[in-house]
Motif scaffolding. Structure first.
Motif: not given
Length: 807
Positions: A482, A484, A501, A545, A547, A564
């Motif tokens: 991850v 962000g 988070r 973000c 992921y 992102h």
């Protein structure tokens, strides 16, 4: 040939159309042409137009691409001569026309000429029209100018007659303008609008800016005999535009650092020379120490923070930076700060003379350098007085109301930056401590990937931000990666980052697919915005973000992105690219879907996740920044830690403008010997076979001592899948640092742990699994679910060895 009929005014007024080919031969002769000229189509079709309309200029125009407008003397079929207005142009069609030209003829009498109206129009143009006009002959000597032009330039027509444009506008501007007019006369084309700076008699106090344009003058035959130039004074509009440019420049220049003295110098640079010939910035002493400005009475001590002069012969200052200057209570600077309003003074004012008399040195400077007008602007922000800005102009200039308003706007913006600089050090230390406590200190070792990470806070330009990174272990030896970035900087951004988070870790424990996790995270941020007590800040609450979930067994990586930057991938063969994945909207928008991309990774593939702060895009193109990142990832390094340092060294300055997060992960793959898979038929009798198969796999791995617990776990999970799930059912064992048992089926129904009563015959299975293993859980796929549990074989072996030693 038909007789010419002069009794058809409607047809004549409308005019006639004739078409000729590229050789000048007539190819179309309309009924209106027959009525106007008297010739029938059979008489003229195929003949050269020169036989009917012998005019050299007109016939020459037929061989060009442009248009021609003029008057022709034509012999009619009846033998009479008549003047006709002609207009020729190139034909347009969807098929090739081979140079086809269209000629429109109409009687000159069809255009109504009223000499009395024309004369009235000319008198209005030259006596009362608001537009300034000048008429030049073909040699660019002035023939006429109207009254508006006389008012603009201040020179009457009798004095200008016969002059060229460059004689009125000396210098390069006049020469360039005259050359443009000359080319327009030669080509017969218009001169488009252009701005010409000039210093003319009517505006001797300062330069003016004029918007000019010109159009050639033609005779009826199309010959250029002169040119008419129109001029508009746009000096005030130009100055208004310059003020807007100055405000825009100030918004990007002032406050580039969070340093009080640097900000004061930036303010002085903006004020001088654009607005004043000399600028001085004095601040309260408490400002320089970061303290809250307090009330002041009587004489005020101010510290010289910045100064700048522009005109030749003007001094910078006789005092040094940081020197304390004492201003009396009735002086213009103190009065301006006390009343929180600007003061405009002239040296002839009584108050100004009294202020000068108190300081002979100041008075001598004013006389020596001919200071004529003074503008004092208080520096105030958030209800507190921080200091004062003193501006001066030399004779004969004075400060106008527009100058005062512009100075107030500039000083007001600078005051906020000065107050921010005072508050910065205290706030940054607290925010940085908070952010570091919310980021992971070290990332746990993962079987799926080798990980290295870096976080760099921003410099004094921005303060800390909301960048974060994480590596979360998931079931089945998978790992979630991850990165962000929360919009904004400071404590609010750091606090929001900590919440997000924590939410990501919580949602990851539920084993949600990447796109579903981002959807829930988007809901979290939306609720945070709704709960924000400050409505002015809630609109800025947003984040990006990315992921990713990597499975070392299948070597598949699933990635979902919310606004992102895409991750970079370096393959083992040295090929470096940026992943082409679906990029969804940033978090906090709400209601928009996220998509998941899936790719298969070779063992040893390097994935680079980063925040936009790593790209350091201030002042450079994003494509260039991405290419530099790609090249830096190809740098040979013995470890990922060294590669992290090399990437940040090449992309970021010593003090980055924005905080930056970088996460590098090199993929590993589990050996086939570490994974065992068994397809389970939906038959209750097969449970014993599954137990036997599991015990055999443990013996192959040298884990026979874990057979009892594993046998119970397999029996319970397989029985539940057969009884409550749907085909296909699959049992998988994974042996690494831990022993993982997974049972998958096509049903989406999730089991839950409950406590059975003494009289119940079932209901104790999951409770038993939870007590015998370290972890257990459920993860859902697009079709079906997986129940898993994990045994820590290292800890259990140490416990067994300890018990044997005690025995």
């Amino acid at each position: 040939m038909s007789a010419y009929d002069e009794s058809r005014p409607a047809v004549e007024a409308q005019g006639a159309l004739i078409a000729v080919d590229g050789q000048g031969r007539i190819t179309l002769w309309t009924e209106a042409a027959e009525s106007l000229l008297g010739y029938s189509p059979s008489h003229v079709l195929g003949r050269h137009l020169n036989d009917l309309l012998p005019a050299p200029a007109f016939l020459g125009a037929l061989r060009t691409e442009g248009e021609w407008v003029g008057t022709l003397e034509v012999v009619l079929a009846s033998g009479k001569k008549r003047s006709l207005s002609a207009h020729t142009c190139k034909a347009t069609a969807t098929v090739p026309c081979h140079g086809l030209r269209i000629v429109h003829l109409a009687p000159v009498s069809a255009v109504h000429h009223d000499d009395e109206t024309d004369q009235a129009l000319l008198r209005w143009l030259f006596d009362r029209a608001p537009v300034a006009l000048s008429v030049y002959d073909a040699d660019l000597r002035l023939l006429r100018q109207n009254a508006a032009m006389t008012r603009v330039i201040g020179v009457p027509e009798v004095e200008r007659r016969g002059m060229r444009p460059s004689q009125l506008l000396p210098g390069s501007a006049g020469v360039e303008w005259e050359e443009e007019l000359r080319q327009a006369v030669e080509r017969g084309s218009e001169v488009p609008d252009r701005e010409v700076p000039a210093h003319v008699v009517a505006a001797s106090e300062r330069d003016r800016v004029y918007l000019t344009s010109a159009s050639p003058l033609f005779t009826a035959s199309g010959r250029t005999i002169g040119i008419c130039a129109a001029v508009s004074d746009i000096s005030e509009r130009q100055r208004a535009r310059e003020r807007l440019v100055l405000l825009n420049e100030a918004s990007t220049t002032i406050g580039s650092t969070l340093d009080v003295l640097t900000t004061a110098h930036e303010l002085a640079d903006v004020l001088c020379p654009r607005l004043a010939d000399w600028a001085n910035i004095d601040l309260l002493e408490s400002m320089l120490h970061g303290e809250e400005p307090g009330p002041f009475t009587g004489r005020v001590a101010l510290s010289r923070a910045a100064f700048k002069s522009f005109r030749k012969g003007a001094p910078e200052t006789t005092r040094q930076l940081g020197e304390i200057v004492f201003y009396p209570a009735h002086s213009p600077p103190v009065r301006s700060m006390a009343e929180v309003r600007s003061v405009v003074l002239a040296t002839a004012d009584k108050a100004t003379r009294a202020w000068l008399a108190e300081d002979p040195e100041r008075a001598a400077r004013f006389r020596k350098y001919r200071w004529h007008s003074v503008l004092v602007v208080p520096i105030a922000a958030r209800g507190a007085i921080l200091g004062v800005a003193i501006l001066l102009k030399k004779e004969p200039d004075i400060f106008t109301d527009e100058d005062r308003l512009l100075a107030e706007e500039l000083v007001s913006r600078a005051a906020v930056c000065l107050d921010n600089a005072r508050r910065y050090t205290r706030e940054r230390a607290a925010a940085l401590t908070l952010q570091r406590s919310l980021l992971p200190r070290t990332l746990p070792r993962q079987a799926a990937v080798e990980i290295a990470s870096r976080y760099l806070p921003s410099d004094t330009r921005s303060g800390i931000g909301g960048d974060w990174f994480d590596a979360i272990p998931l079931s089945g030896q998978r790992v979630a990666l991850v990165v962000g970035d929360v919009v904004g900087h400071g404590i609010n951004a750091a606090a929001t980052m900590g919440r997000l988070r924590t939410a990501v870790r919580t949602l990851a424990d539920v084993d949600l697919p990447p796109e579903e996790l981002l959807t829930h995270l988007d809901d979290v941020l939306t609720r945070l915005r709704e709960e924000n007590e400050n409505p002015d800040q809630s609109g800025d609450l947003g984040a990006t973000c990315i992921y990713a979930v990597y499975d070392p067994t299948s070597q598949l990586c699933s990635i979902a992105c919310a606004g992102h930057p895409p991750p970079a991938m370096v393959q083992p063969d040295g090929t470096a690219t940026f992943l082409d994945i679906p990029i969804g909207p940033p978090l906090g928008i709400g209601g928009l879907p996220f998509e998941c991309g899936e790719l298969s990774l070779t063992e040893g593939t390097l994935l680079a996740f980063y925040s936009d702060g790593v790209l350091n895009m201030r002042g450079r193109d994003i494509d260039h920044a991405l290419e530099e990142l790609r090249e830096s990832l190809l740098t040979p390094m013995p470890s990922l830690e060294g590669l992290c340092d090399e990437v940040l060294r090449r992309l970021l300055p010593a003090r980055p403008a924005d905080d930056a997060a970088l996460l590098l992960a090199r993929t590993h793959v589990l050996n086939p010997d570490q994974v065992a898979v068994l397809d389970v038929p939906v038959e209750g009798a097969f449970v014993s076979s599954a137990r036997s198969w599991a015990l055999q796999r443990l013996e192959d791995w040298g884990l026979a001592e874990f057979g009892f617990v594993t046998e119970l776990v397999v029996s319970e999970l397989v029985t539940n899948a057969i009884r409550y799930g749907r085909a296909p059912v699959q049992l998988r064992l994974i042996h690494d640092d831990t022993l993982i048992c997974e049972v998958s089926d096509a049903s989406s129904t999730s089991p839950y742990m409950r406590r059975a009563l003494l009289s119940d015959e079932g209901g104790r299975g999951l409770l038993l699994v939870a007590q015998l293993t370290q972890k257990w859980g459920t993860r859902h796929a697009r079709r079906g679910k997986t129940i898993w549990c994990e045994q820590d074989i290292k800890a259990d072996r140490l416990a067994c060895l300890a018990s044997l030693a005690l025995a």
